[in-house]
Every structure is written in structure tokens, then in C-alpha cells.
Design a protein around this motif. Structure first.
Motif, PDB file in Angstrom:
ATOM      1  N   GLY A  20       0.796  -1.221   0.000  1.00 14.28           N
ATOM      2  CA  GLY A  20       0.000   0.000   0.000  1.00 14.28           C
ATOM      3  C   GLY A  20       0.829   1.273   0.000  1.00 14.28           C
ATOM      4  O   GLY A  20       0.274   2.370   0.084  1.00 14.28           O
ATOM      5  N   ARG A  23       0.301   3.388  -3.338  1.00 21.80           N
ATOM      6  CA  ARG A  23      -1.038   3.995  -3.293  1.00 21.80           C
ATOM      7  C   ARG A  23      -1.069   5.154  -2.303  1.00 21.80           C
ATOM      8  O   ARG A  23      -1.605   6.226  -2.599  1.00 21.80           O
ATOM      9  N   ALA A  24      -0.478   4.950  -1.137  1.00 21.41           N
ATOM     10  CA  ALA A  24      -0.457   6.005  -0.125  1.00 21.41           C
ATOM     11  C   ALA A  24       0.284   7.247  -0.625  1.00 21.41           C
ATOM     12  O   ALA A  24      -0.166   8.373  -0.408  1.00 21.41           O
ATOM     13  N   HIS A  28      -1.351  10.860  -1.239  1.00 25.57           N
ATOM     14  CA  HIS A  28      -0.760  12.000  -0.554  1.00 25.57           C
ATOM     15  C   HIS A  28      -0.417  13.097  -1.562  1.00 25.57           C
ATOM     16  O   HIS A  28      -0.712  14.278  -1.334  1.00 25.57           O
TER      17      HIS A  28
END
Length: 58
Positions: A20, A23-24, A28
Motif C-alpha cells: 500500500g 497507493r499512499a 498524498h
């Protein structure tokens, strides 16, 4: 600034995929750019069949 942001190239080290993190970081970046006034974000993906990891992330 013209109200657009682009992420290119983007990826994670193979040892840290599927956690993840990519994706994070993309989320952001989108939030950060939206706060700065970007109304459109483009994520450029190589998209070639030989790069399935990139296709899944994007």
C-alpha cells in the motif's frame, strides 16, 4: 501554476510492493497538489504488458 500536476515515473522497490506504499504516496501527492490548487492530476503509466506491477498500481 496552471492547475495541473503529473506523477511520472512512479513506483516502489520490488521488496516493498503490495504493502500500500505506492497507493499512499499517490494519494498524498494528489491531496497535496489539490491543496496547492491543482484541479487535475495525471499519473503517467508505462502501461506495457511487460510491466504488470505498474498497471496494477495506476
Amino acid at each position: 501554476m496552471n492547475g495541473t500536476a503529473e506523477f511520472e515515473p512512479f513506483g516502489t522497490h520490488p521488496d516493498y510492493r503490495r504493502l500500500g506504499l505506492g497507493r499512499a504516496m499517490l494519494l498524498h501527492g494528489c491531496i497535496w497538489r489539490a491543496a496547492a490548487g491543482a484541479g487535475h492530476v495525471t499519473v503517467a503509466c508505462l502501461g506495457a504488458p511487460g510491466h504488470p506491477q505498474a498497471r496494477r498500481l495506476y
